[in-house]
Every structure is written in structure tokens, then in C-alpha cells.
Design a protein around this motif. Structure first.
Motif, PDB file in Angstrom:
ATOM      1  N   ARG A   1      60.030  38.994  60.814  1.00 13.68           N
ATOM      2  CA  ARG A   1      61.258  39.565  61.326  1.00 13.68           C
ATOM      3  C   ARG A   1      61.458  39.820  62.568  1.00 13.68           C
ATOM      4  N   ARG A   2      62.401  39.452  63.355  1.00  7.87           N
ATOM      5  CA  ARG A   2      62.551  39.611  64.685  1.00  7.87           C
ATOM      6  C   ARG A   2      63.143  41.001  64.800  1.00  7.87           C
TER       7      ARG A   2
ATOM      8  N   HIS B   1      58.284  40.626  66.751  1.00  4.56           N
ATOM      9  CA  HIS B   1      58.458  40.364  65.174  1.00  4.56           C
ATOM     10  C   HIS B   1      57.543  41.148  64.771  1.00  4.56           C
ATOM     11  N   ASP B   2      57.749  41.832  63.424  1.00  5.73           N
ATOM     12  CA  ASP B   2      57.192  42.438  62.691  1.00  5.73           C
ATOM     13  C   ASP B   2      56.254  41.732  61.859  1.00  5.73           C
TER      14      ASP B   2
ATOM     15  N   GLN C   1      56.079  40.513  59.014  1.00  5.57           N
ATOM     16  CA  GLN C   1      56.874  39.691  57.923  1.00  5.57           C
ATOM     17  C   GLN C   1      57.506  38.607  58.852  1.00  5.57           C
TER      18      GLN C   1
END
Length: 70
Positions: A21-22, A16-17, A19
Motif C-alpha cells: 500500500r502506498r 509503500h508498506d 503489504q
């Protein structure tokens, strides 16, 4: 990414980043035997920065930070 499983079972491994998000799904409930394992992560084309990978196996979750340098 290296990890050791105490017993056989399904494993999920995702990146994940910052933020949340995957950005990569490396394993998705894939059956793995007990013992040591290694999964290759290819980051070509990714922006440099911090990411987190999450390993889920046997009811346990492990999250670790990693840095991608380009």
C-alpha cells in the motif's frame, strides 16, 4: 532520501508498506534537473517497521528498503 539523476526528467518517488500500500507520495512526475537531489521524508505518526521506497526516473526503477524506528 538522496538520489542523483544522470539527466533532467520527470521523477516519481513513493513509499509503500510491506503489504504494497502506498503510504506517501513524495514526487509525482515532477521535473528535476540532472545531478544530486534530496527529498525529506517525515515519518511522525507512522508505525515502526519496514517500508520500501520506489524511485522512477528516465525509464528506470529503483526500490530500496528502509526501517522506521519510533
Amino acid at each position: 532520501i538522496r538520489f542523483t539523476l544522470p539527466s533532467e526528467g520527470p521523477v516519481t518517488l513513493a513509499v509503500h508498506d510491506l503489504q504494497g500500500r502506498r503510504v506517501a507520495s513524495l514526487l509525482d512526475h515532477e521535473l528535476r534537473s540532472a545531478g544530486p537531489h534530496e527529498v525529506q521524508l517525515r515519518t511522525e505518526g507512522w508505525p515502526a517497521g519496514c517500508y520500501f521506497y520506489r524511485l522512477e526516473a528516465g525509464g528506470a526503477r529503483l526500490t530500496r528498503k528502509m526501517v522506521v524506528l519510533q
